[in-house]
Motif scaffolding. Structure first.
Motif, PDB file in Angstrom:
ATOM      1  N   ARG A  95      -4.145  -5.005  -2.619  1.00  0.00           N
ATOM      2  CA  ARG A  95      -5.007  -6.098  -3.295  1.00  0.00           C
ATOM      3  C   ARG A  95      -5.499  -5.466  -4.539  1.00  0.00           C
ATOM      4  O   ARG A  95      -5.423  -6.059  -5.671  1.00  0.00           O
ATOM      5  CB  ARG A  95      -6.144  -6.414  -2.483  1.00  0.00           C
ATOM      6  N   ARG A  96      -5.668  -4.205  -4.647  1.00  0.00           N
ATOM      7  CA  ARG A  96      -6.180  -3.420  -6.012  1.00  0.00           C
ATOM      8  C   ARG A  96      -4.996  -3.121  -6.741  1.00  0.00           C
ATOM      9  O   ARG A  96      -5.125  -3.485  -7.973  1.00  0.00           O
ATOM     10  CB  ARG A  96      -6.891  -2.268  -5.609  1.00  0.00           C
ATOM     11  N   SER A 110      -5.435  -6.844   9.975  1.00  0.00           N
ATOM     12  CA  SER A 110      -6.332  -5.561   9.155  1.00  0.00           C
ATOM     13  C   SER A 110      -6.557  -4.560  10.159  1.00  0.00           C
ATOM     14  O   SER A 110      -7.369  -3.794  10.175  1.00  0.00           O
ATOM     15  CB  SER A 110      -7.634  -6.238   8.837  1.00  0.00           C
ATOM     16  N   ARG A 159      -3.835  -2.996   3.337  1.00  0.00           N
ATOM     17  CA  ARG A 159      -4.088  -4.433   2.461  1.00  0.00           C
ATOM     18  C   ARG A 159      -5.000  -4.082   1.359  1.00  0.00           C
ATOM     19  O   ARG A 159      -4.997  -4.840   0.141  1.00  0.00           O
ATOM     20  CB  ARG A 159      -4.739  -5.312   3.504  1.00  0.00           C
ATOM     21  N   ASP A 160      -5.963  -3.113   1.533  1.00  0.00           N
ATOM     22  CA  ASP A 160      -7.014  -2.952   0.498  1.00  0.00           C
ATOM     23  C   ASP A 160      -6.361  -2.429  -0.675  1.00  0.00           C
ATOM     24  O   ASP A 160      -6.497  -2.862  -1.864  1.00  0.00           O
ATOM     25  CB  ASP A 160      -7.924  -1.828   1.092  1.00  0.00           C
ATOM     26  N   ASN A 206       2.310  -8.603   2.246  1.00  0.00           N
ATOM     27  CA  ASN A 206       1.062  -8.323   2.622  1.00  0.00           C
ATOM     28  C   ASN A 206       0.840  -8.354   3.956  1.00  0.00           C
ATOM     29  O   ASN A 206       1.195  -9.387   4.456  1.00  0.00           O
ATOM     30  CB  ASN A 206       0.110  -9.134   1.549  1.00  0.00           C
ATOM     31  N   ASP A 263     -17.271  -6.351   1.845  1.00  0.00           N
ATOM     32  CA  ASP A 263     -16.726  -5.717   0.622  1.00  0.00           C
ATOM     33  C   ASP A 263     -17.689  -5.128  -0.268  1.00  0.00           C
ATOM     34  O   ASP A 263     -18.705  -5.966  -0.945  1.00  0.00           O
ATOM     35  CB  ASP A 263     -16.074  -7.132   0.059  1.00  0.00           C
ATOM     36  N   ALA A 265      -4.410  -6.564  -8.435  1.00  0.00           N
ATOM     37  CA  ALA A 265      -5.493  -7.178  -9.237  1.00  0.00           C
ATOM     38  C   ALA A 265      -5.265  -7.123 -10.567  1.00  0.00           C
ATOM     39  O   ALA A 265      -4.706  -6.078 -11.099  1.00  0.00           O
ATOM     40  CB  ALA A 265      -6.860  -6.513  -8.861  1.00  0.00           C
TER      41      ALA A 265
END
Ligand code: TXA
Ligand code: MG
Length: 334
Positions: free
Chosen positions: A325-326, A313, A321-322, A309, A215, A329
């Protein structure tokens, strides 16, 4: 803002003239719409940052007509040539060393010694790049931190009053931004900086060895300054729930629930319910993700959004997913 038809030769020529004159034009790509300017023109590039509200430390991607046109801008390691041969034109961006005599504005790469380059596949943009002879700096055509645009109307909605023209190339095929890779110091090493339509599995097959997926946000020195923890964020609150576990609890019309695929009758009947794909096809999920988030953000009935979600992956689901997640956030304090 002028609305130009991407399939019309005269309209593309008009877009090329505007760009050569230092104006900003939103352009279609196979990933998301980009906000383009002549990458050699310092004032035009600066205007991109102003219009997006983007910090000047966050470098831009340069779009080129062919791998050959990258030669005058960057130095290629052998492993990058192999990756370019496998995936260009396409949804892959490579971070390469900038040549000392690179003619582009230093603002494009935010003063870094590297440059992010991509040869896009969208026929309208490809034709524009070829006929204009320009290298185009283009971030996604959205206000900084907001959901990227995957349809012409998304660009018109959020930037229409601040740009010269929009070149309409229809809805974007992939719906998430390009995969970004960088090359390590040891020969042949490849690092994933941003997941996208070209999957890690595809990259590893072409490279013949593993790709590092550590990451980049977790490291002390940001390797891609724009890869902030909070991004792609709708104005409304968004939460995630794990795949296959329909959230229980009070259902209200103000809370929109987004499934990966069409749910059974019992789940879809009792609330304000949406799905990204009929069958759960990963490409279709990615294609529809940003469009649905924008629609729900604009829906006055909706106060908050919860999204399923993906548990896997694999392939393009890593990018889904990325982005989720953002999007979920917490917003950074200013
Ligand atoms: O699909 C895409 O990549 C779209 C279309 C328009 O091409 N563009 C796009 O641009 O997503 P943008 O600006 O929204 O995201 C570019 C990312 C940023 O996170 C930025 O930090 C990173 O690329 N980047 C650009 N130049 C870099 C560099 N020299 N080193 C590391 N990261 C870089
Ligand atoms: Mg962006």
């Amino acid at each position: 803002m002028e609305w130009l038809a991407g399939d019309d030769h005269a309209a593309r020529a008009r877009a090329a003239r505007l760009l050569a004159a230092g104006k900003l034009v939103a352009v279609p790509t196979e990933t998301v719409y980009g906000l383009a300017a002549d990458a050699r023109n310092e004032d035009a590039v600066r205007t991109i940052f102003t219009v997006k509200g983007r910090p000047l430390i966050d470098p831009l991607i340069v779009h080129c007509a062919s791998p050959d046109s990258v030669d005058s801008l960057c130095v290629w390691p052998e492993s990058a040539r192999r990756i370019a041969a496998a995936f260009w034109p396409g949804a892959l961006t490579m971070v390469l060393a900038r040549r000392p005599d690179c003619p582009l504005s230093p603002l494009v790469s935010a003063g870094l010694p590297t440059l992010a380059v991509r040869v896009p596949a969208h026929p309208v943009l490809h034709s524009l790049l070829k006929t204009s002879g320009l290298a185009l700096a283009a971030p996604s055509a959205n206000p900084f931190g907001y959901v990227s645009p995957t349809r012409p109307v998304h660009v018109a909605d959020s930037l229409g009053d601040r740009i010269e023209a929009l070149l309409d190339g229809g809805p974007c095929e992939h719906g998430v931004e390009s995969t970004i890779v960088a090359f390590g110091d040891a020969p042949g090493t490849i690092r994933l900086l941003r997941a996208g339509p070209i999957s890690v599995e595809d990259l590893e097959r072409a490279a013949g060895h593993p790709v590092s997926t550590a990451d980049v946000c977790a490291t002390a020195t940001p390797q891609a300054p724009g890869l902030l923890a909070s991004h792609y964020r709708p104005g409304k609150g968004i939460t995630l729930f794990p795949e296959g576990t329909p959230p229980a609890g009070a259902v209200s019309r103000g809370l929109a629930t987004v499934f990966l695929q069409r749910p059974g009758q019992e789940s879809s009947d009792d609330g304000y319910c949406f799905w990204l794909s009929e069958s759960g096809d990963p490409e279709e999920i990615a294609h529809n993700l940003f469009d649905l988030l924008r629609r729900l953000d604009n829906d006055p009935q909706v106060r908050s959004i919860r999204v399923e979600n993906p548990s896997s992956s694999r392939g393009i689901l890593r990018a889904v997913r990325d982005r989720l997640r953002r999007a979920a956030a917490p917003r950074p304090e200013h």
